[in-house]
Design a protein around this motif. Structure first.
Motif, PDB file in Angstrom:
ATOM      1  N   LYS B  87       0.853  -1.172   0.000  1.00  0.00           N
ATOM      2  CA  LYS B  87       0.000   0.000   0.000  1.00  0.00           C
ATOM      3  C   LYS B  87       0.889   1.223   0.000  1.00  0.00           C
ATOM      4  CE  LYS B  87      -4.363  -0.927   2.167  1.00  0.00           C
ATOM      5  NZ  LYS B  87      -5.070  -1.016   3.410  1.00  0.00           N
ATOM      6  N   ASN B  88       0.374   2.304  -0.478  1.00  0.00           N
ATOM      7  CA  ASN B  88       1.176   3.516  -0.369  1.00  0.00           C
ATOM      8  C   ASN B  88       1.284   3.925   1.094  1.00  0.00           C
ATOM      9  OD1 ASN B  88      -1.436   4.054  -0.124  1.00  0.00           O
ATOM     10  ND2 ASN B  88      -1.542   5.688  -1.635  1.00  0.00           N
ATOM     11  N   ASN B  89       2.317   4.705   1.369  1.00  0.00           N
ATOM     12  CA  ASN B  89       2.638   4.987   2.765  1.00  0.00           C
ATOM     13  C   ASN B  89       1.559   5.785   3.463  1.00  0.00           C
ATOM     14  OD1 ASN B  89       4.966   3.619   3.248  1.00  0.00           O
ATOM     15  ND2 ASN B  89       6.247   5.189   2.312  1.00  0.00           N
ATOM     16  N   TRP B  90       0.784   6.536   2.685  1.00  0.00           N
ATOM     17  CA  TRP B  90      -0.270   7.328   3.320  1.00  0.00           C
ATOM     18  C   TRP B  90      -1.252   6.444   4.058  1.00  0.00           C
ATOM     19  CZ3 TRP B  90      -0.105  12.085   4.545  1.00  0.00           C
ATOM     20  CH2 TRP B  90       0.660  12.983   3.799  1.00  0.00           C
ATOM     21  N   MET B  91      -1.598   5.313   3.423  1.00  0.00           N
ATOM     22  CA  MET B  91      -2.573   4.428   4.066  1.00  0.00           C
ATOM     23  C   MET B  91      -2.003   3.839   5.341  1.00  0.00           C
ATOM     24  SD  MET B  91      -5.236   4.609   2.375  1.00  0.00           S
ATOM     25  CE  MET B  91      -6.215   3.228   2.881  1.00  0.00           C
ATOM     26  N   LYS B  92      -0.694   3.491   5.294  1.00  0.00           N
ATOM     27  CA  LYS B  92      -0.088   2.925   6.501  1.00  0.00           C
ATOM     28  C   LYS B  92      -0.058   3.947   7.629  1.00  0.00           C
ATOM     29  CE  LYS B  92       2.754  -0.739   4.751  1.00  0.00           C
ATOM     30  NZ  LYS B  92       4.065  -1.155   4.301  1.00  0.00           N
ATOM     31  N   ILE B  93       0.313   5.170   7.276  1.00  0.00           N
ATOM     32  CA  ILE B  93       0.379   6.203   8.319  1.00  0.00           C
ATOM     33  C   ILE B  93      -1.009   6.473   8.873  1.00  0.00           C
ATOM     34  CG2 ILE B  93       0.912   8.626   8.724  1.00  0.00           C
ATOM     35  CD1 ILE B  93       3.129   8.340   6.664  1.00  0.00           C
ATOM     36  N   ALA B  94      -1.999   6.519   7.971  1.00  0.00           N
ATOM     37  CA  ALA B  94      -3.370   6.787   8.438  1.00  0.00           C
ATOM     38  C   ALA B  94      -3.852   5.668   9.352  1.00  0.00           C
ATOM     39  CB  ALA B  94      -4.296   6.938   7.239  1.00  0.00           C
ATOM     40  N   GLY B  95      -3.558   4.405   8.973  1.00  0.00           N
ATOM     41  CA  GLY B  95      -3.966   3.283   9.821  1.00  0.00           C
ATOM     42  C   GLY B  95      -3.294   3.318  11.168  1.00  0.00           C
ATOM     43  N   ALA B  96      -1.971   3.604  11.172  1.00  0.00           N
ATOM     44  CA  ALA B  96      -1.251   3.640  12.441  1.00  0.00           C
ATOM     45  C   ALA B  96      -1.748   4.765  13.321  1.00  0.00           C
ATOM     46  CB  ALA B  96       0.243   3.796  12.181  1.00  0.00           C
ATOM     47  N   ILE B  97      -2.045   5.917  12.706  1.00  0.00           N
ATOM     48  CA  ILE B  97      -2.509   7.052  13.523  1.00  0.00           C
ATOM     49  C   ILE B  97      -3.882   6.762  14.110  1.00  0.00           C
ATOM     50  CG2 ILE B  97      -3.336   9.422  13.363  1.00  0.00           C
ATOM     51  CD1 ILE B  97      -1.028  10.040  11.563  1.00  0.00           C
ATOM     52  N   SER B  98      -4.774   6.182  13.293  1.00  0.00           N
ATOM     53  CA  SER B  98      -6.117   5.934  13.845  1.00  0.00           C
ATOM     54  C   SER B  98      -6.071   4.861  14.924  1.00  0.00           C
ATOM     55  CB  SER B  98      -7.075   5.552  12.726  1.00  0.00           C
ATOM     56  OG  SER B  98      -6.509   4.585  11.907  1.00  0.00           O
ATOM     57  N   GLY B  99      -5.240   3.820  14.708  1.00  0.00           N
ATOM     58  CA  GLY B  99      -5.108   2.819  15.764  1.00  0.00           C
ATOM     59  C   GLY B  99      -4.486   3.390  17.017  1.00  0.00           C
ATOM     60  N   GLY B 100      -3.488   4.268  16.846  1.00  0.00           N
ATOM     61  CA  GLY B 100      -2.860   4.867  18.014  1.00  0.00           C
ATOM     62  C   GLY B 100      -3.803   5.779  18.767  1.00  0.00           C
ATOM     63  N   CYS B 101      -4.671   6.494  18.025  1.00  0.00           N
ATOM     64  CA  CYS B 101      -5.651   7.350  18.707  1.00  0.00           C
ATOM     65  C   CYS B 101      -6.605   6.518  19.545  1.00  0.00           C
ATOM     66  CB  CYS B 101      -6.438   8.160  17.689  1.00  0.00           C
ATOM     67  SG  CYS B 101      -5.513   9.490  16.965  1.00  0.00           S
ATOM     68  N   LEU B 102      -7.049   5.406  18.973  1.00  0.00           N
ATOM     69  CA  LEU B 102      -7.949   4.528  19.733  1.00  0.00           C
ATOM     70  C   LEU B 102      -7.254   4.012  20.988  1.00  0.00           C
ATOM     71  CD1 LEU B 102     -10.702   3.094  19.657  1.00  0.00           C
ATOM     72  CD2 LEU B 102      -9.526   1.159  18.705  1.00  0.00           C
ATOM     73  N   LEU B 103      -5.961   3.619  20.828  1.00  0.00           N
ATOM     74  CA  LEU B 103      -5.194   3.118  21.971  1.00  0.00           C
ATOM     75  C   LEU B 103      -5.106   4.163  23.070  1.00  0.00           C
ATOM     76  CD1 LEU B 103      -3.152   0.946  23.013  1.00  0.00           C
ATOM     77  CD2 LEU B 103      -1.409   2.296  21.939  1.00  0.00           C
ATOM     78  N   LEU B 104      -4.770   5.396  22.680  1.00  0.00           N
ATOM     79  CA  LEU B 104      -4.613   6.443  23.690  1.00  0.00           C
ATOM     80  C   LEU B 104      -5.927   6.724  24.397  1.00  0.00           C
ATOM     81  CD1 LEU B 104      -2.230   8.995  21.994  1.00  0.00           C
ATOM     82  CD2 LEU B 104      -1.769   7.427  23.843  1.00  0.00           C
TER      83      LEU B 104
END
Lengths: 111, 173
Positions: B87-104
């Motif tokens: 996947k392009n890096n944007w999707m990875k960054i978006a996925g990681a950020i949304s998962g991290g927000c949920l975690l926090l």
């Protein structure tokens, strides 16, 4: 062990599963991440069951308080096993039709 | 630091490392093997919580049956190479950020709740995880769900066979 530790561990495992579902494209790995999330919830249910039991031992005479949580985990495992068998057969059928397990090829239901 | 705490931290680190490696492995076979490591760590946690029945069932059902099914499918489809297009890096960054927000958010909510303060899960003690106690409750209070789950298994088996059956060759339009 303080219950906060178990809650934190379960949340971190669950979020790793969510990030996996969001970022990977391989259908099998997405499926494995769903299993990871189920296991995180199972761990938390068992920890809460033991916490409930610890609270009940001191107050009243119900020595089996909290058994329900562990039975719930058992039923989650049953449902997960059934889900995996159906899901993997769907993935096999998808591979047979598209010769790939990339979920991006499934954005159309037609053809 | 007692033995229980050392075991707890060891199993937690093992589970987290395994889960992370499931995520970042390129080869699906490696992902499956790391997921088996995670399941062993979670079974160790169950034993630590004295839930022995669930520990054994977790090993048998997950690490034994489900993961073998995964390995079987991966090897059947000859996927054991890193052919996954990235996947392009944007999707990875978006996925990681949304998962991290949920975690926090979830950790913040839980650590701020007053219900969970000073509560402990008893480890190494208690008999509610033993197969005798669980079996008694399962076959008295939970008989109906138990039987329904057998019907669920039957329907899942029929469904898997029907889906996986080779279709008749139809003329391709």
């Amino acid at each position: 062990m303080p219950i906060q530790y178990y809650i934190t561990l379960s949340i971190v495992l669950f979020c790793i599963g969510i990030v996996g579902v969001l970022t990977r494209r391989n259908a099998i790995i997405i499926f494995m991440c769903i299993e990871l999330m189920l296991n995180a919830v199972n761990l938390l249910l068992v920890a809460f069951s033991k916490m409930h039991n610890a609270g009940a031992v001191g107050s009243d005479a119900n020595p089996t308080a909290g058994v329900d949580g562990q039975l719930f985990v058992f039923f989650i495992m049953v449902v997960a096993a059934a889900e995996v068998s159906v899901g993997l057969s769907i993935i096999v059928m998808m591979y047979r039709n598209t010769h790939s397990v990339d979920v991006n090829f499934l954005n159309r239901l037609k053809n | 630091m007692s033995t229980t705490e050392i075991l707890f931290w060891f199993l937690s680190v093992l589970a987290l490392v395994g889960a992370t490696m499931v995520l970042i492995s390129r080869n699906p076979i490696h992902s499956i093997l790391w997921l088996i490591v995670v399941f062993f760590a979670i079974s160790g946690h169950y034993i630590l919580l004295n839930a022995q029945f669930l520990a054994i069932v977790n090993l048998i059902v997950y690490a034994g049956a489900i993961m073998v099914l995964f390995l079987f499918v991966v090897m059947l489809m000859n996927l054991n190479s890193d052919t996954e297009p990235q996947k392009n890096n944007w999707m990875k960054i978006a996925g990681a950020i949304s998962g991290g927000c949920l975690l926090l958010i979830m950790i913040d909510v839980v650590s701020g709740s007053s219900d969970m303060q000073n509560k402990t899960a008893i480890v190494k003690e208690g008999n509610i995880g033993l197969i005798k106690v669980l079996g008694k409750v399962l076959f008295t209070d939970y008989v109906v769900p138990f039987e329904i789950s057998s019907v669920l298994f039957l329907s899942a088996m029929v469904g898997a066979v029907v889906i996986g059956k080779k279709e008749k060759e139809t003329p391709n339009p």
